[in-house]
Design an enzyme around this catalytic site. Sequence first.
Site, PDB file in Angstrom:
ATOM      1  N   HIS A  60       0.785  -1.347  -0.212  1.00 29.83           N
ATOM      2  CA  HIS A  60      -0.035   0.077   0.028  1.00 29.83           C
ATOM      3  C   HIS A  60       0.815   1.097  -0.042  1.00 29.83           C
ATOM      4  CE1 HIS A  60      -3.210  -2.972   0.817  1.00 29.83           C
ATOM      5  NE2 HIS A  60      -3.714  -2.038   0.042  1.00 29.83           N
ATOM      6  N   GLU A  73     -10.730 -11.002  -5.624  1.00 26.27           N
ATOM      7  CA  GLU A  73      -9.391 -11.134  -5.290  1.00 26.27           C
ATOM      8  C   GLU A  73      -8.952 -12.010  -4.251  1.00 26.27           C
ATOM      9  OE1 GLU A  73      -8.510  -7.229  -3.404  1.00 26.27           O
ATOM     10  OE2 GLU A  73     -10.481  -7.158  -2.264  1.00 26.27           O
ATOM     11  N   ASP A  87      -4.249  -8.792  -4.536  1.00 28.50           N
ATOM     12  CA  ASP A  87      -4.445  -9.764  -3.737  1.00 28.50           C
ATOM     13  C   ASP A  87      -4.574 -11.274  -4.374  1.00 28.50           C
ATOM     14  OD1 ASP A  87      -4.433  -8.722  -1.031  1.00 28.50           O
ATOM     15  OD2 ASP A  87      -6.142  -7.644  -1.388  1.00 28.50           O
ATOM     16  N   CYS A 115      -8.942  -3.844 -11.190  1.00 24.84           N
ATOM     17  CA  CYS A 115      -8.300  -2.363 -10.545  1.00 24.84           C
ATOM     18  C   CYS A 115      -7.056  -2.939  -9.818  1.00 24.84           C
ATOM     19  CB  CYS A 115      -9.450  -2.011  -9.569  1.00 24.84           C
ATOM     20  SG  CYS A 115      -9.718  -2.719  -8.415  1.00 24.84           S
TER      21      CYS A 115
HETATM   22  C1  PEP Z   1      -6.038  -5.447  -5.074  1.00 22.59           C
HETATM   23  O1  PEP Z   1      -5.968  -6.210  -4.179  1.00 22.59           O
HETATM   24  O2  PEP Z   1      -5.677  -5.552  -6.132  1.00 22.59           O
HETATM   25  C2  PEP Z   1      -6.775  -4.070  -4.916  1.00 22.59           C
HETATM   26  C3  PEP Z   1      -7.195  -3.229  -5.940  1.00 22.59           C
HETATM   27  O3  PEP Z   1      -6.940  -3.833  -3.603  1.00 22.59           O
HETATM   28  P1  PEP Z   1      -5.920  -3.373  -2.661  1.00 22.59           P
HETATM   29  O4  PEP Z   1      -4.500  -3.050  -3.337  1.00 22.59           O
HETATM   30  O5  PEP Z   1      -6.241  -2.062  -1.971  1.00 22.59           O
HETATM   31  O6  PEP Z   1      -5.852  -4.454  -1.534  1.00 22.59           O
HETATM   32 MG    MG Z   2      -7.131  -6.080  -2.416  1.00 22.61          MG
END
Ligand code: PEP
Ligand code: MG
Length: 578
Positions: A188, A430, A454, A501
């Site tokens: 993140h 995910e 994920d 995404c």
């Molecule tokens: C993902 O897991 O691809 C996602 C978009 O969510 P995050 O990166 O916030 O876990």
């Molecule tokens: Mg995620």
Amino acid sequence: MRILKGIAASSGIGIGRVFLYVHEKLVVPHQPIDEGKTESELTRFKSALDTVAEELEGMGKAAIAEDHRKILETHLLMIQDPDFTDAVENLIHTGHICAEWAVEQVLSGFIEILESSEDAMLRERSADLYDIGWRVIRQMMGKRRPDLAAISDEVILVADSLLPSEALTLDPSNIKAIALNGGGRTSHVAILARALQIPTVVGLGNITSKVAKGDEIIVDGNLGEVSLRPSIASAKKMRDRYARWVEHEQELHELASFEAVTKDGHRVSLKANIETVDEVDSVLDHGANGIGLFRSEFLFLKPGGASEDEQFEAYRRVLERAKESGPVTIRTIDVGGDKVIPGMEGLGEDNPILGWRAVRFCLSRKDIFRVQLRAMLRASAYGKLKIMFPMISGPEELENVLLVLEQVKEECRKTGIPFDEDIEVGTMIEVPSAALCADLLAPKTDFFSIGTNDLIQYTIAVDRGNDKIAYLYQPFHPGVLRLIRMIVEKGHDAGIPVAMCGEMAGDPLSTVLLLGMGLDELSMSPQSLLEIKNIIRSITLAEAKELVEKVMKMDSFININTYVREWMHDRFGDFVTA
Ligand code: PEP
Ligand code: MG
């Protein structure tokens, strides 16, 4: 000059002097004191309070963001609250213990009371109190941590790690680049660095012990390299490369107003991922077709969390500001793992990544969940808002969250709160179990959005933030590609669109494959959008499908990587395959 290899996490090149930031675990001294030392402990406590109060006042005056200034004002009030200061002084007097220990004890007592309160506002205050209490303890122990928000020189931030809440306080006009010991491309902090447009390299091993404060370094966020103490010649070479890259970016900018359509007429929707309201300007600037992922949990990471009205305002502002680009998909909070919000601290889970996070947290904290859903529904009256649920693991969980949404809608109807009755609701895919039963989930939802960050982590069982095993984190793993293809097929069989995404959606190396697999929408950090659009506009859907067929027959990610890299390099050159 020495070059360290890491993982390219946010593009661009930063040259400057090191600002070192290392998290150090503090052990508070548990020191009994003699009667005669009471006065000197009281004096130490008061003087630490004065220093911290002075600092907070100074930071409050300098704070640019309104939100940040308000937080600092709250902290100042807390530190001057006689309930807190009297309790510490009494404990030093009666308990005959040193000042640090007294603050620690009073703090944990107050936090326990706040956290068990019925009043959400009071519960939210516990994080502020924790923050401020530890500031005082650190001051007394002479172990002050530099305040990242207060960095006023242009520097390169070199750190062991950064919490998302710390990264949120960085001012990109002063932080020229970031270099971190740990982390992966999809951690993140890397996602936030991209949002802040700060060149970043992560997974550098032990860079914090290889540099000293003030050293000159170059961080190349395109190649994933950090050069320590570069010669004049190599600094010049880097600057030249950077200039070429900037030129390439400028050329891409001319595509902002064009659609992402292949040469044979196939259109893909390109949307933006955002973490903060302020990023909407960049969304518009890069010509996105709306926002495909608003990671709402970042509103909660600041001390004090986010009330219903604060959330409503943020969602409404995003909707109104992004209106001309397209619809806005807001994800319900995905907290847990490295994104801990007030009320979640000190869980001590053995496996937080597999633990109490995202919809799992929301379903057991329906008070927080309902408030968020209500804020979203209220905002839906102001533009085209879609709701999306993260980390759904199977049909029951999806039904459970949909039930809560229905209840909140009913409440809104009864109380006359207007909202969009046709609001679309999407499911993130995910978790591998969700991918494997995509056919069971598809009829219950309006769209899928694949969260590859994920999905890859859980499919290959590789922690997305762990640099030691980052070599295993492979979007082109045949297992991952098969899952993606399957999700798209199942979604399309049920007549729903399938978006992506995760960071893979914004990786130029993956674009042609994703197009060939039939993804309807790709959502990514705004900075990646034009490069991806350029690729889509330069090829045909037929070529993309051919590439997919070829790759799906290959038996290893190494072969797939090599083949796709060469294919892309032949057509698009260095900047796409660096
Ligand atoms: C993902 O897991 O691809 C996602 C978009 O969510 P995050 O990166 O916030 O876990
Ligand atoms: Mg995620």
